[in-house]
Design a protein around this motif. Structure first.
Motif, PDB file in Angstrom:
ATOM      1  N   ALA A 124      34.454  11.014  26.035  1.00  0.00           N
ATOM      2  CA  ALA A 124      34.263   9.582  26.213  1.00  0.00           C
ATOM      3  C   ALA A 124      35.066   8.818  25.170  1.00  0.00           C
ATOM      4  O   ALA A 124      35.533   9.381  24.178  1.00  0.00           O
ATOM      5  CB  ALA A 124      32.779   9.227  26.104  1.00  0.00           C
ATOM      6  N   THR A 125      35.226   7.538  25.430  1.00  0.00           N
ATOM      7  CA  THR A 125      35.809   6.621  24.456  1.00  0.00           C
ATOM      8  C   THR A 125      34.709   5.673  24.000  1.00  0.00           C
ATOM      9  O   THR A 125      34.019   5.059  24.819  1.00  0.00           O
ATOM     10  CB  THR A 125      36.966   5.821  25.074  1.00  0.00           C
ATOM     11  N   VAL A 126      34.516   5.593  22.693  1.00  0.00           N
ATOM     12  CA  VAL A 126      33.440   4.801  22.126  1.00  0.00           C
ATOM     13  C   VAL A 126      34.030   3.584  21.425  1.00  0.00           C
ATOM     14  O   VAL A 126      34.998   3.704  20.664  1.00  0.00           O
ATOM     15  CB  VAL A 126      32.617   5.636  21.122  1.00  0.00           C
ATOM     16  N   THR A 127      33.455   2.434  21.683  1.00  0.00           N
ATOM     17  CA  THR A 127      33.894   1.203  21.026  1.00  0.00           C
ATOM     18  C   THR A 127      32.896   0.836  19.937  1.00  0.00           C
ATOM     19  O   THR A 127      31.709   0.633  20.210  1.00  0.00           O
ATOM     20  CB  THR A 127      34.003   0.050  22.034  1.00  0.00           C
ATOM     21  N   ALA A 128      33.378   0.753  18.699  1.00  0.00           N
ATOM     22  CA  ALA A 128      32.543   0.376  17.562  1.00  0.00           C
ATOM     23  C   ALA A 128      33.146  -0.887  16.943  1.00  0.00           C
ATOM     24  O   ALA A 128      34.105  -0.822  16.174  1.00  0.00           O
ATOM     25  CB  ALA A 128      32.482   1.502  16.544  1.00  0.00           C
ATOM     26  N   GLY A 129      32.608  -2.037  17.306  1.00  0.00           N
ATOM     27  CA  GLY A 129      33.195  -3.290  16.856  1.00  0.00           C
ATOM     28  C   GLY A 129      34.575  -3.469  17.466  1.00  0.00           C
ATOM     29  O   GLY A 129      34.757  -3.444  18.676  1.00  0.00           O
ATOM     30  N   SER A 130      35.585  -3.604  16.615  1.00  0.00           N
ATOM     31  CA  SER A 130      36.962  -3.740  17.096  1.00  0.00           C
ATOM     32  C   SER A 130      37.677  -2.399  17.164  1.00  0.00           C
ATOM     33  O   SER A 130      38.823  -2.314  17.597  1.00  0.00           O
ATOM     34  CB  SER A 130      37.742  -4.688  16.177  1.00  0.00           C
ATOM     35  N   GLU A 131      37.000  -1.338  16.754  1.00  0.00           N
ATOM     36  CA  GLU A 131      37.615  -0.006  16.713  1.00  0.00           C
ATOM     37  C   GLU A 131      37.275   0.777  17.982  1.00  0.00           C
ATOM     38  O   GLU A 131      36.127   0.776  18.441  1.00  0.00           O
ATOM     39  CB  GLU A 131      37.134   0.766  15.488  1.00  0.00           C
TER      40      GLU A 131
END
Length: 283
Positions: A243-250
């Protein structure tokens, strides 16, 4: 069961149970309020707002009829979730993974649940109670007077103060409270530094009990027999590296960066008689 590196990693059932237990230990609200099993569709619960009254009667006289005053509230389950990322090195030692889950995830879940109940975070829906608008008592100037006022107000609303929750800032207020001879009011000695009881009432600590404002809220006192929380089926845990995880802008591509993610979520609700709780503020 989850796919990680195309190999099945089974998270033992006891891990989920232990995460729920640790979440309850991290949450002051869950330690003090009553717990019920909450159906996924929600449940209507009675809230007793007035107790029946007994009377003395003479022989052969009719016995009095006195029914309690009861209102009803719907308790609804709302989903609280967190995703934690780990490097693949944790896969070489599953015990390290389980230990990390049990240590880190409950702290995040418990803190956010408390912050929502106390009003530092917005409620997830209209059927979730918050204590942020309860009667306020100022304890920064005269801590003892403010605490007694809170106890009296709760009693005036037919409650009994049986639990106090302090934010770290609230603990600092009580630690600095002294009598006319400069002796601490709420601790036996500076070496202890703990405040297990206030006015004979058990005291818990929670970072979620701090609510910024003018004045800031640094704690809560109340009758916790009139508060309850419900969970649907404990904490659910899922693991993936695809998966691709989005943490804030990262943005983190787990497979590309040799990482995997663990998602923990719980369906939980909270209801209370808001009249038997007071906020403790510091001007």
């Amino acid at each position: 069961m989850a796919e990680t590196n195309r190999k099945a990693i089974a998270l033992p059932a006891e891990v989920s149970a232990e995460i729920l237990q640790k979440t309850q230990e991290q949450s002051a609200v869950m330690q003090l309020a009553r717990q019920i099993t909450l159906p996924g569709r929600g449940v209507v619960i009675p809230v007793i707002t007035g107790d029946p009254k007994a009377k003395w009667v003479a022989e052969t006289e009719k016995k009095p009829v006195s029914n309690p005053t009861v209102s009803k509230k719907e308790m609804q389950a709302y989903k609280l979730a967190v995703i934690e990322t780990f490097s693949n090195e944790f896969q070489r030692d599953l015990k390290a993974l389980y230990d990390a889950l049990v240590a880190r995830l409950p702290l995040a879940l418990g803190k956010e649940f408390d912050a929502t109940v106390f009003g530092a975070t917005d409620v997830p829906g209209e059927n979730f109670d918050t204590l942020k608008n309860c009667t306020a008592q100022e304890i920064g100037t005269d801590a003892y007077k403010g605490l007694v006022a809170a106890d009296a107000d709760i009693a005036d609303h037919d409650g009994i103060t049986n639990g106090i929750v302090l934010a770290p800032a609230g603990k600092a207020v009580l630690l600095s409270a002294v009598d006319g001879n400069k002796r601490p009011l709420f601790i036996n000695s500076a070496a202890e530094g703990a405040i297990p009881m206030v006015l004979g009432v058990p005291t818990k600590q929670s970072k979620g009990a701090y609510v910024a404002g003018t004045p800031a809220t640094v704690g809560f006192a109340g009758d916790w027999t009139q508060a309850m929380y419900g969970t649907v089926e404990g904490v659910k845990v899922a693991v993936t590296d695809q998966a691709t995880v989005t943490a804030g802008s990262e943005t983190i591509n787990l497979w590309q960066q040799n990482m995997f993610a663990v998602r923990a979520e719980i369906e939980v609700g909270f209801r209370a008689d808001l009249n038997v709780f007071n906020r403790l503020t510091k001007a």
